[in-house]
Write a protein that holds these residues in place. Structure first.
Motif, PDB file in Angstrom:
ATOM      1  N   GLY A 110      -4.737   5.226   9.727  1.00  0.00           N
ATOM      2  CA  GLY A 110      -5.136   5.173   8.320  1.00  0.00           C
ATOM      3  C   GLY A 110      -4.037   5.615   7.373  1.00  0.00           C
ATOM      4  N   PHE A 111      -3.417   6.752   7.661  1.00  0.00           N
ATOM      5  CA  PHE A 111      -2.333   7.219   6.798  1.00  0.00           C
ATOM      6  C   PHE A 111      -1.124   6.295   6.872  1.00  0.00           C
ATOM      7  CE2 PHE A 111      -4.036  11.755   6.820  1.00  0.00           C
ATOM      8  CZ  PHE A 111      -4.407  11.704   5.483  1.00  0.00           C
ATOM      9  N   GLY A 112      -0.819   5.776   8.061  1.00  0.00           N
ATOM     10  CA  GLY A 112       0.329   4.879   8.211  1.00  0.00           C
ATOM     11  C   GLY A 112       0.162   3.597   7.418  1.00  0.00           C
ATOM     12  N   ALA A 113      -1.011   2.977   7.518  1.00  0.00           N
ATOM     13  CA  ALA A 113      -1.248   1.728   6.789  1.00  0.00           C
ATOM     14  C   ALA A 113      -1.254   1.964   5.283  1.00  0.00           C
ATOM     15  CB  ALA A 113      -2.575   1.116   7.225  1.00  0.00           C
ATOM     16  N   THR A 114      -1.866   3.054   4.854  1.00  0.00           N
ATOM     17  CA  THR A 114      -1.908   3.357   3.425  1.00  0.00           C
ATOM     18  C   THR A 114      -0.505   3.597   2.881  1.00  0.00           C
ATOM     19  OG1 THR A 114      -4.108   4.298   3.665  1.00  0.00           O
ATOM     20  CG2 THR A 114      -2.896   4.894   1.695  1.00  0.00           C
ATOM     21  N   ASN A 115       0.297   4.348   3.610  1.00  0.00           N
ATOM     22  CA  ASN A 115       1.662   4.620   3.173  1.00  0.00           C
ATOM     23  C   ASN A 115       2.481   3.335   3.107  1.00  0.00           C
ATOM     24  OD1 ASN A 115       3.891   6.194   2.409  1.00  0.00           O
ATOM     25  ND2 ASN A 115       4.606   6.275   4.523  1.00  0.00           N
ATOM     26  N   ASP A 116       2.366   2.480   4.118  1.00  0.00           N
ATOM     27  CA  ASP A 116       3.103   1.215   4.114  1.00  0.00           C
ATOM     28  C   ASP A 116       2.675   0.320   2.950  1.00  0.00           C
ATOM     29  OD1 ASP A 116       4.475   1.996   6.356  1.00  0.00           O
ATOM     30  OD2 ASP A 116       3.307   0.771   7.759  1.00  0.00           O
ATOM     31  N   ALA A 117       1.367   0.226   2.733  1.00  0.00           N
ATOM     32  CA  ALA A 117       0.870  -0.616   1.643  1.00  0.00           C
ATOM     33  C   ALA A 117       1.335  -0.085   0.285  1.00  0.00           C
ATOM     34  CB  ALA A 117      -0.650  -0.701   1.687  1.00  0.00           C
ATOM     35  N   LEU A 118       1.301   1.218   0.102  1.00  0.00           N
ATOM     36  CA  LEU A 118       1.752   1.792  -1.167  1.00  0.00           C
ATOM     37  C   LEU A 118       3.251   1.575  -1.383  1.00  0.00           C
ATOM     38  CD1 LEU A 118      -0.312   5.105  -1.374  1.00  0.00           C
ATOM     39  CD2 LEU A 118      -0.414   3.163  -2.944  1.00  0.00           C
ATOM     40  N   GLN A 119       4.046   1.654  -0.339  1.00  0.00           N
ATOM     41  CA  GLN A 119       5.487   1.408  -0.469  1.00  0.00           C
ATOM     42  C   GLN A 119       5.749  -0.037  -0.885  1.00  0.00           C
ATOM     43  OE1 GLN A 119       8.045   3.593  -0.414  1.00  0.00           O
ATOM     44  NE2 GLN A 119       6.414   5.111  -0.298  1.00  0.00           N
ATOM     45  N   ILE A 120       5.006  -0.967  -0.310  1.00  0.00           N
ATOM     46  CA  ILE A 120       5.174  -2.380  -0.678  1.00  0.00           C
ATOM     47  C   ILE A 120       4.750  -2.601  -2.128  1.00  0.00           C
ATOM     48  CG2 ILE A 120       4.279  -4.705  -0.257  1.00  0.00           C
ATOM     49  CD1 ILE A 120       4.191  -3.928   2.736  1.00  0.00           C
ATOM     50  N   ILE A 121       3.623  -2.028  -2.515  1.00  0.00           N
ATOM     51  CA  ILE A 121       3.135  -2.215  -3.881  1.00  0.00           C
ATOM     52  C   ILE A 121       4.083  -1.585  -4.895  1.00  0.00           C
ATOM     53  CG2 ILE A 121       1.293  -1.535  -5.477  1.00  0.00           C
ATOM     54  CD1 ILE A 121      -0.623  -1.819  -3.071  1.00  0.00           C
ATOM     55  N   LYS A 122       4.586  -0.394  -4.594  1.00  0.00           N
ATOM     56  CA  LYS A 122       5.435   0.312  -5.552  1.00  0.00           C
ATOM     57  C   LYS A 122       6.861  -0.229  -5.597  1.00  0.00           C
ATOM     58  CE  LYS A 122       2.898   4.665  -5.380  1.00  0.00           C
ATOM     59  NZ  LYS A 122       2.926   6.067  -4.961  1.00  0.00           N
ATOM     60  N   HIS A 123       7.397  -0.679  -4.465  1.00  0.00           N
ATOM     61  CA  HIS A 123       8.810  -1.028  -4.429  1.00  0.00           C
ATOM     62  C   HIS A 123       9.108  -2.440  -3.938  1.00  0.00           C
ATOM     63  CE1 HIS A 123       9.493   3.189  -5.156  1.00  0.00           C
ATOM     64  NE2 HIS A 123       8.810   3.508  -4.068  1.00  0.00           N
ATOM     65  N   GLY A 124       8.161  -3.110  -3.349  1.00  0.00           N
ATOM     66  CA  GLY A 124       8.448  -4.405  -2.733  1.00  0.00           C
ATOM     67  C   GLY A 124       8.015  -5.616  -3.527  1.00  0.00           C
ATOM     68  N   VAL A 125       7.334  -5.410  -4.635  1.00  0.00           N
ATOM     69  CA  VAL A 125       6.825  -6.533  -5.432  1.00  0.00           C
ATOM     70  C   VAL A 125       7.303  -6.364  -6.868  1.00  0.00           C
ATOM     71  CG1 VAL A 125       4.725  -7.693  -6.232  1.00  0.00           C
ATOM     72  CG2 VAL A 125       4.785  -6.681  -3.959  1.00  0.00           C
ATOM     73  N   ASP A 126       7.675  -7.491  -7.491  1.00  0.00           N
ATOM     74  CA  ASP A 126       8.081  -7.478  -8.898  1.00  0.00           C
ATOM     75  C   ASP A 126       6.825  -7.535  -9.758  1.00  0.00           C
ATOM     76  OD1 ASP A 126       9.447  -7.629 -11.272  1.00  0.00           O
ATOM     77  OD2 ASP A 126       9.872  -9.772 -11.093  1.00  0.00           O
ATOM     78  N   TRP A 127       6.565  -6.492 -10.523  1.00  0.00           N
ATOM     79  CA  TRP A 127       5.356  -6.377 -11.328  1.00  0.00           C
ATOM     80  C   TRP A 127       5.672  -6.534 -12.815  1.00  0.00           C
ATOM     81  CZ3 TRP A 127       0.994  -6.311  -8.584  1.00  0.00           C
ATOM     82  CH2 TRP A 127       1.036  -5.837  -7.285  1.00  0.00           C
ATOM     83  N   THR A 128       6.604  -7.406 -13.214  1.00  0.00           N
ATOM     84  CA  THR A 128       7.010  -7.504 -14.613  1.00  0.00           C
ATOM     85  C   THR A 128       5.955  -8.172 -15.484  1.00  0.00           C
ATOM     86  OG1 THR A 128       8.203  -9.541 -14.094  1.00  0.00           O
ATOM     87  CG2 THR A 128       9.469  -7.473 -14.109  1.00  0.00           C
ATOM     88  N   ASP A 129       5.142  -9.057 -14.933  1.00  0.00           N
ATOM     89  CA  ASP A 129       4.085  -9.714 -15.703  1.00  0.00           C
ATOM     90  C   ASP A 129       2.992  -8.689 -16.015  1.00  0.00           C
ATOM     91  OD1 ASP A 129       2.441 -11.551 -16.904  1.00  0.00           O
ATOM     92  OD2 ASP A 129       1.686 -12.390 -15.027  1.00  0.00           O
ATOM     93  N   ARG A 130       2.467  -8.731 -17.254  1.00  0.00           N
ATOM     94  CA  ARG A 130       1.469  -7.735 -17.695  1.00  0.00           C
ATOM     95  C   ARG A 130       0.223  -7.774 -16.818  1.00  0.00           C
ATOM     96  NH1 ARG A 130      -2.955  -7.325 -21.168  1.00  0.00           N
ATOM     97  NH2 ARG A 130      -3.122  -5.312 -22.162  1.00  0.00           N
ATOM     98  N   ASN A 131      -0.285  -8.950 -16.469  1.00  0.00           N
ATOM     99  CA  ASN A 131      -1.482  -9.059 -15.631  1.00  0.00           C
ATOM    100  C   ASN A 131      -1.227  -8.480 -14.235  1.00  0.00           C
ATOM    101  OD1 ASN A 131      -2.893 -10.253 -17.692  1.00  0.00           O
ATOM    102  ND2 ASN A 131      -2.448 -12.333 -17.001  1.00  0.00           N
TER     103      ASN A 131
END
Length: 181
Positions: A110-131
């Motif tokens: 549980g902690f491993g998957a959550t940490n991996d998912a949060l790293q991808i969301i925070k650093h692995g995806v370009d979130w420049t669009d407002r939506n």
């Protein structure tokens, strides 16, 4: 002063009841964790296999506790009248050890998957669009709540370690009592 067998059994019962409560909270928080935005195009975004495994691990822990609580109550009620069956204590001790291992693996998953998912969301995806930025905050909130649920599972695992120690102590004491006879 050494604690009596009845005190050890009562302590084990208390630990088991606490563990049951924490595992139930972990299951409830994991199952009720949802996002506020609709991600239906992502097909089961919120059903990480690791979260499913954590729920199953908590279910195994709760089932084992539900089976061992009546035994502990019986041992408390009959402690003065008869000796404890070594077989019952062996089963209880080994069950506690297996449950601890299952819960520990559920916590790690549980902690491993959550940490991996949060790293991808925070650093692995370009979130420049407002939506997409709204989606980013929503997903971060979802996985942060997942961390809270897994934290309850972690407390349940620590309580399972305590239950295993109590079971091992009762088993050792029963062996000593048999040797004295």
């Amino acid at each position: 002063m050494a604690l009596s067998r009845r005190t050890w059994v009562a302590a084990g019962l208390g630990v088991r009841l606490l563990m049951l409560a924490f595992l139930a909270m972990a299951v409830q928080l994991t199952v009720s964790n949802h996002t506020r935005l609709d991600y239906s195009s992502w097909n089961n975004y919120n059903q990480l296999q690791s979260y499913t495994y954590a729920i199953v691990a908590a279910g195994v822990g709760m089932a084992a506790n539900l089976l061992q609580i009546p035994v502990a109550v019986y041992l408390i009620c009959k402690s003065k009248r008869m000796g404890t069956s070594v077989l019952v204590l062996d089963i209880s001790m080994y069950t506690d050890i297996v449950v601890t291992a299952v819960l520990a693996s559920g916590v790690g998953a549980g902690f491993g998957a959550t940490n991996d998912a949060l790293q991808i969301i925070k650093h692995g995806v370009d979130w420049t669009d407002r939506n997409q930025n709204d989606s980013r905050g929503d997903l971060i909130s979802f996985f942060d709540r997942g961390n809270v649920a897994i934290s309850f599972l972690l407390v349940g695992m620590v309580l399972s370690v305590f239950a295993a120690v109590v079971s091992a102590r009762l088993r050792a004491r029963a062996s000593d009592d048999l040797a004295d006879d």
